[in-house]
Design an enzyme around this catalytic site. Structure first.
Site, PDB file in Angstrom:
ATOM      1  CG  HIS A 155      -1.722  -1.222   1.420  1.00 18.13           C
ATOM      2  ND1 HIS A 155      -1.932  -1.811   2.648  1.00 18.13           N
ATOM      3  CD2 HIS A 155      -2.364  -1.987   0.505  1.00 18.13           C
ATOM      4  CE1 HIS A 155      -2.690  -2.886   2.495  1.00 18.13           C
ATOM      5  NE2 HIS A 155      -2.967  -3.013   1.206  1.00 18.13           N
ATOM      6  CD  GLU A 192      -5.306  -3.665  -1.772  1.00 15.46           C
ATOM      7  OE1 GLU A 192      -5.795  -2.640  -2.283  1.00 15.46           O
ATOM      8  OE2 GLU A 192      -5.163  -3.808  -0.564  1.00 15.46           O
TER       9      GLU A 192
END
Length: 427
Positions: free
Chosen positions: A343, A379
């Site tokens: 992230h 993601e």
């Protein structure tokens, strides 16, 4: 002759030779090693030949000469077939002849550390080559260096059944092996990992939380606060990139009660650009509690990124198996025990360009940190075109699209083998 036409002629010459591409610049600084030493290259010409000299700081460590008449390809699957020695699709490279400086008529030994630094310079100058065939010429400790290259995996020999003149003494340096850290840990301290650790044993563990119930390997202890984990000079921009373990407390004397990391994290998350992606706007105390939660979680390592020592972004590196993203993997691609995810955010606007450089380096760091990690996952939001483009440049591909409760995401995979097969992008 103009600069443009000069560059074009050099490229045409390379194509004509169908072998080793010529770097557009050979004189001057080539790279800065992770601990600050500098490698320089310069052309030296005498009555009989032209050599390139490599210097580590001010010390002359190695010469190399590209033999214009000898070039080899590393054949693998063609060996033992009728295609051996005649396959045209396998890239060829000129033979690099390596020699050491001569003092009072006597060639000097070259240390393993300096050999690695020289190889780093070669794969910086000739980064498009998958393999560089070398031969040691007038190197007193050739046997020691040959063993180092073969044992570490940095180099390999050919096993052609058909004899190729001159190839019997050639060693093929592997670009993929080099960028995987071959020949660093256990040999010297010049590698990109500034505090490398032995591979952690595989032991059973378990995570139970509101979002995850998973069995997985026990994770190693986290790095010390403020520890520099990785440093790499990016020749494309002439700057060094660092990844630093998040320091929530900082130095009271230097920081006045608020660590530089915590101050930057708080500032960035209250910026509208960052908040629109992360949704973590809040008070300093809220952000401190957020980081405390991550530091207490064995499955997450929070990291700050720096360009030439200046803070520019924040990363959370997660173990995928005990992260909620694991529930969204399709059946054809089960999550691996040592798979990790990312992230990321860029906090400072002036560093928004060049995302592919630090993203490639993050993937590089993850693969170096544990050789069992065979894939990195991301993601990002499906509409985040900027990070998707940077991810593709860094070797990721979009494997699937899925829906979290709060966003539609692309499931991005970056396999180890493909990442290192495209290691020319690490520059």
């Amino acid at each position: 002759m103009s600069t443009v036409s000069s560059v074009a002629n050099r490229r045409l010459l390379s194509i004509h030779n169908h072998t080793t591409p010529l770097p557009e610049k050979i004189d001057g600084l080539v790279l800065i090693l992770p601990r600050g030493d500098q490698v320089f290259a310069s052309i030296a010409t005498n009555a009989s030949e032209t050599l390139t000299q490599l210097r580590l700081n001010k010390t002359h460590i190695l010469n190399y000469r590209i033999n214009p008449n000898t070039y080899f390809s590393l054949e693998l699957s063609a060996i033992g077939t009728r295609y051996e020695g005649v396959a045209r699709h396998i890239p060829k490279a000129n033979l690099f002849e390596l020699s050491t400086p001569v003092e009072q008529g006597i060639p000097k030994d070259i240390t393993i550390t300096n050999t690695w630094a020289a190889i780093y310079a070669l794969f910086t100058l000739y980064r498009t080559l998958e393999y560089i065939p070398i031969r040691f010429v007038y190197v007193p400790n050739t046997e020691e260096l040959t063993r180092y290259l073969l044992i570490s995996g940095l180099g390999r020999l050919t096993h052609n059944k058909k004899k190729v003149e001159g190839m019997e003494n050639a060693i093929f340096l592997s670009r993929s092996a080099f960028w995987q850290g071959a020949g660093t840990t256990g040999y010297h301290t010049q590698g990109w990992l500034l505090a490398p650790t032995p591979t952690f044993p595989s032991l059973p563990s378990f995570t139970r939380s509101d979002m995850v119930i998973a069995s997985h390997p026990l994770r190693p202890p986290k790095p010390h606060a403020g520890e520099v984990l990785y440093r790499r000079y990016c020749a494309a921009v002439g700057k060094s990139l660092e990844f630093v373990a998040f320091d929530i407390d900082g130095d009271p004397k230097r920081d006045g009660g608020l660590s530089q990391h915590m101050a930057a994290f708080h500032k960035w998350h209250n910026d509208e650009r960052v908040n629109s992606a992360w949704g973590e706007r809040g008070s300093l105390e809220t952000h401190r509690d957020y980081i405390k939660g991550l530091l207490a979680d064995p499955g997450v390592v929070p990291i700050m990124m720096r360009w030439n020592g200046e803070l520019m972004g924040y990363v959370e590196i997660v173990w995928a198996k005990e992260n909620h993203v694991a529930q969204y993997y399709p059946p054809d691609s089960p999550v691996g025990n040592w798979e990790r995810g990312l992230h990321v955010l860029v906090g400072e606007d002036k560093f928004l360009g060049g995302s592919e450089l630090w993203l490639r380096s993050l993937v590089h760091y993850i693969f170096l940190a544990d050789p069992r990690t065979n894939r990195v996952v991301g993601e990002p939001k499906q509409t985040n075109s900027v990070i998707l483009k940077a991810a593709q440049s860094a070797g990721f591909h979009n494997h699937a699209t899925f829906d979290f409760p709060y966003k539609r995401s692309c499931l991005l995979f970056n396999p180890r083998e493909r990442f290192f097969s495209n290691a020319d992008r690490l520059y």
